[in-house]
Design an enzyme around this catalytic site. Structure first.
Site, PDB file in Angstrom:
ATOM      1  N   ARG A 160       1.002  -1.300   0.134  1.00  0.00           N
ATOM      2  CA  ARG A 160      -0.344   0.071  -0.484  1.00  0.00           C
ATOM      3  C   ARG A 160       1.045   1.276   0.134  1.00  0.00           C
ATOM      4  O   ARG A 160       1.846   1.549   0.182  1.00  0.00           O
ATOM      5  CB  ARG A 160      -1.089  -0.185   1.095  1.00  0.00           C
ATOM      6  CG  ARG A 160      -1.939  -0.760   1.480  1.00  0.00           C
ATOM      7  CD  ARG A 160      -3.304  -0.440   0.135  1.00  0.00           C
ATOM      8  NE  ARG A 160      -4.117  -1.699   0.349  1.00  0.00           N
ATOM      9  CZ  ARG A 160      -3.984  -2.714  -0.392  1.00  0.00           C
ATOM     10  NH1 ARG A 160      -3.296  -2.884  -1.290  1.00  0.00           N
ATOM     11  NH2 ARG A 160      -5.972  -3.436  -0.882  1.00  0.00           N
ATOM     12  N   GLU A 178      -3.329   7.586  -4.865  1.00  0.00           N
ATOM     13  CA  GLU A 178      -4.315   7.498  -6.170  1.00  0.00           C
ATOM     14  C   GLU A 178      -5.603   8.008  -6.609  1.00  0.00           C
ATOM     15  O   GLU A 178      -5.894   8.020  -6.543  1.00  0.00           O
ATOM     16  CB  GLU A 178      -4.315   5.056  -5.882  1.00  0.00           C
ATOM     17  CG  GLU A 178      -2.785   4.960  -5.475  1.00  0.00           C
ATOM     18  CD  GLU A 178      -2.821   3.301  -5.190  1.00  0.00           C
ATOM     19  OE1 GLU A 178      -4.031   2.542  -5.477  1.00  0.00           O
ATOM     20  OE2 GLU A 178      -1.726   2.304  -5.323  1.00  0.00           O
ATOM     21  N   HIS A 185      -1.089   0.315  -9.741  1.00  0.00           N
ATOM     22  CA  HIS A 185      -1.646  -0.787  -8.564  1.00  0.00           C
ATOM     23  C   HIS A 185      -2.617  -1.789 -10.000  1.00  0.00           C
ATOM     24  O   HIS A 185      -3.747  -1.919  -9.417  1.00  0.00           O
ATOM     25  CB  HIS A 185      -2.781  -0.106  -8.257  1.00  0.00           C
ATOM     26  CG  HIS A 185      -3.297  -1.022  -6.744  1.00  0.00           C
ATOM     27  ND1 HIS A 185      -3.412  -0.097  -5.216  1.00  0.00           N
ATOM     28  CD2 HIS A 185      -3.156  -1.429  -6.704  1.00  0.00           C
ATOM     29  CE1 HIS A 185      -3.993  -1.087  -4.319  1.00  0.00           C
ATOM     30  NE2 HIS A 185      -3.666  -2.054  -5.521  1.00  0.00           N
TER      31      HIS A 185
HETATM   32  P1  NAP Z   1      -1.219 -11.752   4.578  1.00  0.00           P
HETATM   33  O1  NAP Z   1      -0.492 -12.725   4.334  1.00  0.00           O
HETATM   34  O2  NAP Z   1      -1.862 -11.805   6.091  1.00  0.00           O
HETATM   35  O3  NAP Z   1       0.185 -10.717   4.990  1.00  0.00           O
HETATM   36  C1  NAP Z   1       0.889  -9.763   5.666  1.00  0.00           C
HETATM   37  C2  NAP Z   1       2.257  -9.755   6.702  1.00  0.00           C
HETATM   38  O4  NAP Z   1       2.059  -8.574   7.131  1.00  0.00           O
HETATM   39  C3  NAP Z   1       2.347 -11.255   7.562  1.00  0.00           C
HETATM   40  O5  NAP Z   1       3.345 -11.544   7.557  1.00  0.00           O
HETATM   41  C4  NAP Z   1       2.209 -10.054   8.422  1.00  0.00           C
HETATM   42  O6  NAP Z   1       2.799 -10.826   9.580  1.00  0.00           O
HETATM   43  C5  NAP Z   1       2.614  -9.033   8.088  1.00  0.00           C
HETATM   44  N1  NAP Z   1       1.846  -7.797   9.166  1.00  0.00           N
HETATM   45  C6  NAP Z   1       0.678  -7.152   9.920  1.00  0.00           C
HETATM   46  N2  NAP Z   1       0.184  -5.985  10.266  1.00  0.00           N
HETATM   47  C7  NAP Z   1       1.448  -6.231  10.560  1.00  0.00           C
HETATM   48  C8  NAP Z   1       2.457  -4.564  11.204  1.00  0.00           C
HETATM   49  N3  NAP Z   1       1.813  -4.057  11.784  1.00  0.00           N
HETATM   50  N4  NAP Z   1       4.097  -4.799  11.299  1.00  0.00           N
HETATM   51  C9  NAP Z   1       4.793  -5.838  10.380  1.00  0.00           C
HETATM   52  N5  NAP Z   1       4.093  -6.497   9.835  1.00  0.00           N
HETATM   53  C10 NAP Z   1       2.899  -6.478   9.900  1.00  0.00           C
HETATM   54  O7  NAP Z   1      -1.196 -11.154   3.689  1.00  0.00           O
HETATM   55  P2  NAP Z   1      -1.081 -11.016   2.110  1.00  0.00           P
HETATM   56  O8  NAP Z   1      -2.303 -11.680   1.475  1.00  0.00           O
HETATM   57  O9  NAP Z   1       0.175 -11.339   2.198  1.00  0.00           O
HETATM   58  O10 NAP Z   1      -1.262  -9.142   1.450  1.00  0.00           O
HETATM   59  C11 NAP Z   1      -0.662  -8.186   1.882  1.00  0.00           C
HETATM   60  C12 NAP Z   1      -0.743  -6.720   1.273  1.00  0.00           C
HETATM   61  O11 NAP Z   1      -0.725  -6.812   0.103  1.00  0.00           O
HETATM   62  C13 NAP Z   1      -2.068  -6.695   1.637  1.00  0.00           C
HETATM   63  O12 NAP Z   1      -2.836  -6.410   2.919  1.00  0.00           O
HETATM   64  C14 NAP Z   1      -2.738  -5.401   0.598  1.00  0.00           C
HETATM   65  O13 NAP Z   1      -2.579  -4.110   1.094  1.00  0.00           O
HETATM   66  C15 NAP Z   1      -0.947  -5.589  -0.650  1.00  0.00           C
HETATM   67  N6  NAP Z   1      -2.236  -6.526  -1.913  1.00  0.00           N
HETATM   68  C16 NAP Z   1      -1.426  -4.985  -3.031  1.00  0.00           C
HETATM   69  C17 NAP Z   1      -1.894  -5.616  -3.519  1.00  0.00           C
HETATM   70  C18 NAP Z   1      -1.726  -4.784  -5.329  1.00  0.00           C
HETATM   71  O14 NAP Z   1      -2.749  -4.304  -6.014  1.00  0.00           O
HETATM   72  N7  NAP Z   1      -0.676  -4.129  -5.549  1.00  0.00           N
HETATM   73  C19 NAP Z   1      -3.246  -6.793  -4.006  1.00  0.00           C
HETATM   74  C20 NAP Z   1      -2.310  -7.340  -2.863  1.00  0.00           C
HETATM   75  C21 NAP Z   1      -2.145  -7.380  -1.775  1.00  0.00           C
HETATM   76  P3  NAP Z   1       2.073 -11.177  11.587  1.00  0.00           P
HETATM   77  O15 NAP Z   1       0.342 -10.499  11.781  1.00  0.00           O
HETATM   78  O16 NAP Z   1       2.410 -11.917  11.572  1.00  0.00           O
HETATM   79  O17 NAP Z   1       2.927  -9.857  11.939  1.00  0.00           O
HETATM   80  C1  8YV Z   2      -6.701  -4.544  -6.571  1.00  0.00           C
HETATM   81  C2  8YV Z   2      -5.342  -5.211  -4.058  1.00  0.00           C
HETATM   82  O1  8YV Z   2      -6.236  -4.098  -6.973  1.00  0.00           O
HETATM   83  O2  8YV Z   2      -5.889  -7.884  -3.156  1.00  0.00           O
HETATM   84  C3  8YV Z   2      -5.935  -6.248  -2.542  1.00  0.00           C
HETATM   85  O3  8YV Z   2      -5.106  -5.871  -1.749  1.00  0.00           O
HETATM   86  O4  8YV Z   2      -4.763  -3.914  -3.881  1.00  0.00           O
HETATM   87  C4  8YV Z   2      -5.599  -5.714  -5.265  1.00  0.00           C
HETATM   88  O5  8YV Z   2      -5.390  -6.981  -5.541  1.00  0.00           O
HETATM   89  C5  8YV Z   2      -8.071  -4.509  -5.565  1.00  0.00           C
HETATM   90  O6  8YV Z   2      -8.117  -5.001  -4.201  1.00  0.00           O
HETATM   91  C6  8YV Z   2      -9.198  -4.202  -6.033  1.00  0.00           C
HETATM   92  O7  8YV Z   2      -9.707  -2.817  -5.565  1.00  0.00           O
END
Ligand code: NAP
Ligand code: 8YV
Length: 311
Positions: A229, A258, A276
């Site tokens: 993010r 964004e 994104h």
């Molecule tokens: P996830 O499996 O919940 O992984 C998040 C990781 O961050 C966990 O290891 C968690 O560990 C750690 N964490 C949570 N809060 C924290 C904090 N305050 N300080 C340090 N570490 C922390 O989630 P994911 O599926 O990998 O997704 C991660 C993030 O990617 C999403 O939340 C989203 O914002 C982003 N994302 C972006 C896109 C995009 O389009 N660019 C797409 C999908 C996801 P602990 O809870 O053990 O601390």
């Molecule tokens: C998407 C995301 O672009 O999964 C998330 O957290 O940021 C992305 O997969 C978004 O949710 C679609 O608006």
């Protein structure tokens, strides 16, 4: 069929069509205050996406609301505490997008370190006949620091192993089931990394965590990749670090405001930006849509939710 569902944010057309077919779908962006007030008491489900903001006020304005279904894994835009206070469940779409996000993260890492976008422009601008392209930065064997070793962080680490990268991570706690080195301080992780990969969720807890001291610790040869993010990175500090040469470059899929990306990040050879789009493949968007539908269907049929957000 006449269950009222409110769509708050942009969703794939096919998902909108499927919701329209199954439910009485209303689109918040097309409604006046009066239109909303007329149906507010009957809306039980709100569908939103990973970028949108669902405030306590919006939740309060929908007295019959029972479920907020997020099209995305990140739900930092939803006031989950307000939802809980009201007994409203929240679902998201974990897992189905992990591979795509990890793929794009590696793409950004390679594009940034090997300067692929600038190299493309170099040919486009017919500069090659005047001399070769400047040398770039080796990825294989380099040190990768992952901030947030969750689903996506781990998928990135597995990919990075194929590049013989030396992998370490930081999070709130170590996970003893993982083979990678845990570093209990983000600054120390940055100091010991050539590439710092941001994979934590957004929200108040991680707001601005990647700030000037972290970027300075990453150092003049270091590169930052952010697929999580925009809020996690202090964007002004990032621009300043790039201006000062305090870091070497950045690969960014997410931004503070964004869809607006500061010119200072758009017009640099060593910064690669994408809009994104990490989960935006046709295959994954279909899988995310399906999961949103399954969660809503589960709720309406009184079945357990498929992917509620963690408590
Ligand atoms: P996830 O499996 O919940 O992984 C998040 C990781 O961050 C966990 O290891 C968690 O560990 C750690 N964490 C949570 N809060 C924290 C904090 N305050 N300080 C340090 N570490 C922390 O989630 P994911 O599926 O990998 O997704 C991660 C993030 O990617 C999403 O939340 C989203 O914002 C982003 N994302 C972006 C896109 C995009 O389009 N660019 C797409 C999908 C996801 P602990 O809870 O053990 O601390
Ligand atoms: C998407 C995301 O672009 O999964 C998330 O957290 O940021 C992305 O997969 C978004 O949710 C679609 O608006």
């Amino acid at each position: 069929m006449n269950q009222k569902v409110l769509k708050q944010a942009s969703l794939p057309d096919a998902l909108t069509a499927a919701l329209n077919e199954r439910y009485d779908l209303h689109e918040l962006t097309r409604m006046s205050r009066a239109d909303l007030a007329a149906i507010a008491g009957e809306v039980t489900v709100l569908v939103t996406n990973g970028e949108a903001v669902v405030t306590r006020d919006l939740i309060a304005s929908l007295p019959a609301l029972k479920l907020i279904a997020v099209f995305g894994v990140g739900y930092d835009g939803v006031d989950v505490a307000a939802a809980r206070d009201r007994g409203v469940a929240v679902t998201h779409t974990p897992g189905v997008l992990t591979d795509d996000v990890a793929d794009l993260a590696i793409g950004l890492l390679l594009a940034t370190s090997r300067n692929i976008v600038a190299a493309h422009k170099f040919i486009e601008q017919e500069r090659w006949p005047d001399g070769g392209f400047p040398w770039t930065r080796k990825v294989s064997g380099a040190r990768l620091g992952i901030f947030g070793m969750g689903r996506i962080g781990q998928a990135i680490a597995r990919r990075a192993e194929a590049f013989a990268m030396d992998i370490a991570y930081h999070g709130r706690r170590p996970d003893s089931s993982l083979p990678w080195r845990y570093i209990d301080d983000l600054r120390a992780l940055a100091q010991q990394s050539d590439f710092l990969m941001v994979c934590v969720p957004g929200g108040a807890e991680t707001q601005g965590k990647v700030n000037r001291p972290i970027l300075d610790a990453l150092g003049p040869q270091g590169m930052l990749i952010n697929i999580s993010r925009g809020s996690v990175v202090d964007e002004d500090a990032l621009i300043d670090a790039l201006d000062r040469g305090a870091i070497a470059g950045a690969g960014l899929d997410v931004f503070a405001n964004e869809p607006h990306v500061p010119a200072a990040l758009r017009q640099r050879d060593h910064v690669v930006v994408t809009p994104h789009m990490a989960s935006a493949t046709r295959e994954t968007r279909r899988a995310m849509s399906q999961l949103v539908l399954e969660n809503i269907d589960a709720w309406f049929s009184g079945q357990p939710l498929i992917t509620p957000v963690p408590r």
